[in-house]
Design a protein around this motif. Structure first.
Motif, PDB file in Angstrom:
ATOM      1  N   LEU A 232      -3.579  -0.426  -5.603  1.00 42.20           N
ATOM      2  CA  LEU A 232      -3.966  -1.708  -4.990  1.00 42.20           C
ATOM      3  C   LEU A 232      -5.086  -2.431  -5.715  1.00 42.20           C
ATOM      4  O   LEU A 232      -5.928  -3.066  -5.071  1.00 42.20           O
TER       5      LEU A 232
ATOM      6  N   TRP B 200     -12.375   3.252  -4.959  1.00 41.77           N
ATOM      7  CA  TRP B 200     -11.427   4.019  -4.160  1.00 41.77           C
ATOM      8  C   TRP B 200     -10.326   4.629  -5.022  1.00 41.77           C
ATOM      9  O   TRP B 200     -10.034   4.111  -6.097  1.00 41.77           O
TER      10      TRP B 200
ATOM     11  N   GLY C 245       0.794  -1.232   0.000  1.00 39.55           N
ATOM     12  CA  GLY C 245       0.000   0.000   0.000  1.00 39.55           C
ATOM     13  C   GLY C 245       0.819   1.271   0.000  1.00 39.55           C
ATOM     14  O   GLY C 245       0.293   2.368   0.241  1.00 39.55           O
ATOM     15  N   GLU C 246       2.118   1.157  -0.272  1.00 37.60           N
ATOM     16  CA  GLU C 246       2.924   2.388  -0.336  1.00 37.60           C
ATOM     17  C   GLU C 246       2.442   3.253  -1.502  1.00 37.60           C
ATOM     18  O   GLU C 246       2.002   2.720  -2.530  1.00 37.60           O
ATOM     19  N   PRO C 247       2.505   4.558  -1.356  1.00 35.18           N
ATOM     20  CA  PRO C 247       1.964   5.433  -2.411  1.00 35.18           C
ATOM     21  C   PRO C 247       2.868   5.475  -3.640  1.00 35.18           C
ATOM     22  O   PRO C 247       3.478   6.486  -3.955  1.00 35.18           O
TER      23      PRO C 247
ATOM     24  N   VAL D 252      -4.013   0.385   3.530  1.00 29.81           N
ATOM     25  CA  VAL D 252      -3.734   1.701   2.948  1.00 29.81           C
ATOM     26  C   VAL D 252      -3.754   2.679   4.114  1.00 29.81           C
ATOM     27  O   VAL D 252      -4.759   2.747   4.843  1.00 29.81           O
ATOM     28  N   ASP D 253      -2.661   3.395   4.290  1.00 38.63           N
ATOM     29  CA  ASP D 253      -2.534   4.300   5.447  1.00 38.63           C
ATOM     30  C   ASP D 253      -2.882   3.586   6.759  1.00 38.63           C
ATOM     31  O   ASP D 253      -3.606   4.132   7.610  1.00 38.63           O
TER      32      ASP D 253
ATOM     33  N   TRP E 198      -7.325   4.441  -4.766  1.00 42.04           N
ATOM     34  CA  TRP E 198      -6.148   3.566  -4.973  1.00 42.04           C
ATOM     35  C   TRP E 198      -6.386   2.559  -6.112  1.00 42.04           C
ATOM     36  O   TRP E 198      -5.609   1.626  -6.307  1.00 42.04           O
TER      37      TRP E 198
ATOM     38  N   ARG F 275      -0.835   8.313  -4.214  1.00 41.57           N
ATOM     39  CA  ARG F 275      -1.829   7.259  -4.045  1.00 41.57           C
ATOM     40  C   ARG F 275      -1.195   5.878  -4.021  1.00 41.57           C
ATOM     41  O   ARG F 275      -0.213   5.632  -4.722  1.00 41.57           O
ATOM     42  N   SER F 276      -1.829   4.999  -3.279  1.00 38.34           N
ATOM     43  CA  SER F 276      -1.465   3.582  -3.338  1.00 38.34           C
ATOM     44  C   SER F 276      -2.008   3.014  -4.645  1.00 38.34           C
ATOM     45  O   SER F 276      -2.884   3.610  -5.285  1.00 38.34           O
TER      46      SER F 276
END
Ligand code: F6P
Length: 546
Positions: free
Chosen positions: A94, A261, A82-84, A108-109, A263, A91-92
């Motif tokens: 995913l 979302w 989930g790293e951006p 995510v976060d 992501w 943004r991730s």
């Protein structure tokens, strides 16, 4: 890896290329009778034969070294963590979470997204079942027979491609239509065959601001309201978006809004509620099988060693041809009529992802990045553009895709299809020498001079590279695997080229200028603030306009 080191790595690949230029694939096959087993890998029942490429063990080693040097595995794990990695939009990335059937949280976060993903999937299941069973009906009580998805780009190409690919799984009395182009002809020609009382619209837009989609959605709404009255809109519209307020403002009721979302990139969104028309068209079970197929490919991508990893190998071969050999395009040639929109789908997936010339650190990429992706189903392409692939001056690496089993028991169609597919990669690899061409012409009654004049035209250079992807049947799970395979290939290449594969700033300028030009197209008053070509076109347009 620094940009300088990348440049050096590509120079190293060019040295490998120089060495391989001294031989041909034809020779490589003669010297290594086991070439097929050395250069083919499987993920489940999906086989990638990459033996008909200009490679040997040394060049493959150099490519796998490059994959390790750019930390492909660490970058892949960063995406999954989930790293951006979409750094310009913070943004991730995913989309793999949308088809994740394991038990681990996906963060995510710091927050697990899986409950939300499963909740939307459950809503898709309920809604699609209710539409198919007639539990949800139109304003006049009619069962829906036609679903019109209004979206563009990732909100259109994915579900449209999948619906076509899974045609054998569709019910005869349920049709899915896709309207994308702002050209009024598209929605006009779609609606003219439909009965408003039996038509359900899905407005699909990640942002719910895309001009084409909103224009088409308003025209659809007017068409429906004119026929059934304004109050019917409630029963005949659903929406898929990350912009819930936008959907509500359009007048779509809350229980018909399906979220996703930020992501999830648009071109990676077919696994989300953007797949709703697919679930309705082929049934939720088949939609889930499609997701599960992709999940299997994700597991393969995440766990298989690089040397056996299909997306990694395909990504590396693409880099090999782009950065060492300088080939500009890549053809995707499905010997599967129902994959006829697959090349168009991949054009967005690949070209919007890796069509970049600035690296992650904001510097100009001093190497080639994403190739031009194109293609058409075989055998149609054979009678159109294959001439250039066989004898043209450009070398075009190709992917051939073919199923072992058709859906229709209609001999001899499938045997002929497969024979053509395998023949093309063989012909591209082998080619035909001068001597072979001359031998073919012997005994045809042509004179020596005539044969001499004809031979150069009959020579095939050969040594033209291709992959073949062979699968059992084009079922939902296989389709899911194929799409995910190409997604991960694009990821691998993006990491090697050091570009952000998940933004698309390059589409913005045209949008801005179109907005600015619209008043001048609608009205003859010109701002005069354009180049002479644009001004000339505007003037001629107004002169021609009825
Ligand atoms: O303009 C390009 C793009 O943003 C694509 O990336 C996207 O798939 C498409 O437009 C549609 O966007 P939306 O789903 O927000 O309407």
């Amino acid at each position: 890896m620094s940009n300088k080191a990348r440049k050096a790595a590509f120079e190293g690949l060019k040295q490998q290329k120089k060495r391989l230029m001294r031989t041909t694939m034809r020779e490589l096959f003669v010297h290594d009778p086991d070439r097929f087993s050395t250069y083919s890998v499987s993920a489940g029942d999906l086989l990638l034969d990459y033996s008909k490429n200009r490679i040997d063990s040394q060049s493959m080693r150099a490519l796998f070294d490059l994959a390790r040097d750019v930390d492909i595995e660490a970058r892949r794990d960063a995406m999954w963590a989930g790293e951006p990695i979409n750094s310009t939009e913070h943004r991730s990335v995913l989309h793999m979470a949308l088809r994740y059937f394991g038990d681990d949280p996906v963060l995510v976060d710091g927050a697990d997204v899986m409950a939300g993903v499963r909740d939307v999937l459950a809503r898709i299941e309920g809604f699609s079942n209710d539409i198919r069973d007639g539990a949800i009906r139109g304003a006049l009580g009619d069962q829906f027979t036609d679903i019109v998805n209004i979206g563009i780009g990732g909100s259109d190409l994915g579900p449209a491609m999948v619906t076509l690919a899974l045609a054998p799984y569709m019910r005869p009395n349920l049709h899915a239509h896709y309207v994308s182009n702002v050209d009024g002809a598209h929605i006009h020609d779609t609606l003219k065959t439909l009965d408003p009382a039996r038509t359900l619209f899905i407005v699909a837009s990640k942002t719910f601001t895309t001009d084409e989609t909103m224009t088409n959605a308003h025209s659809a709404r007017k068409w429906l309201a004119d026929a059934l009255g304004e109050q019917a809109v409630n029963d005949h519209f659903a929406a898929v978006s990350t912009n819930i307020e936008g959907c509500q403002a359009f007048g779509i009721r809350e229980d018909r809004i399906f979220g996703f979302w930020d992501w999830v990139g648009g071109r990676y969104s077919v696994w989300s509620a953007i797949g709703l028309p697919v679930a309705i068209a082929v049934g939720y079970d088949n939609f889930e099988a499609f997701l599960r197929g992709a999940y299997e490919m994700d597991q393969h991508f995440r766990t298989a060693p690089l040397e056996e990893n299909l997306p990694v190998i395909m990504g590396l071969l693409g880099v090999w041809y782009r950065n060492a050999w300088g080939f500009a395009t890549h053809a995707v040639l499905p010997y599967d009529q129902r994959l006829s929109r697959f090349p168009a789908y991949l054009q967005q997936q690949d070209m919007e992802s890796n069509g970049k010339s600035v690296t992650l650190n904001g510097k100009s990429a001093r190497w080639e990045t994403g190739p031009i992706i194109w293609g058409e189903p075989g055998t149609n392409g054979q009678h159109a553009f294959y001439q250039l692939i066989h004898q043209g001056t450009s070398v075009i690496p190709c992917d051939f895709l073919v199923a072992a089993n058709p859906h229709e028991a209609m001999p001899p169609h499938h045997a002929k299809l497969v024979a053509n597919c395998f023949a093309q990669s063989e012909a591209l690899m082998l080619g035909k020498t001068k001597e072979e061409a001359a031998a073919d012409l012997k005994g045809t009654g042509l004179s020596k001079e005539e044969i001499k004049a004809l031979v150069p035209h009959k020579v095939f250079p050969g040594n033209r590279p291709s992959n073949t992807i062979l699968y059992s049947q084009l079922d939902p799970a296989t389709l899911g695997k194929l799409v995910a395979l190409y997604e991960h290939k694009v990821f691998v290449q993006g990491v090697i080229w050091n570009v952000n594969s998940y933004d698309q700033w390059g589409v913005e300028l045209g949008k801005q200028l179109a907005k600015a030009l619209l008043p001048e197209v609608e009205d003859t008053a010109s701002s005069g603030e354009h180049d002479s070509s644009t001004l000339g076109l505007l003037a001629r347009f107004h002169a021609l306009k009825h």
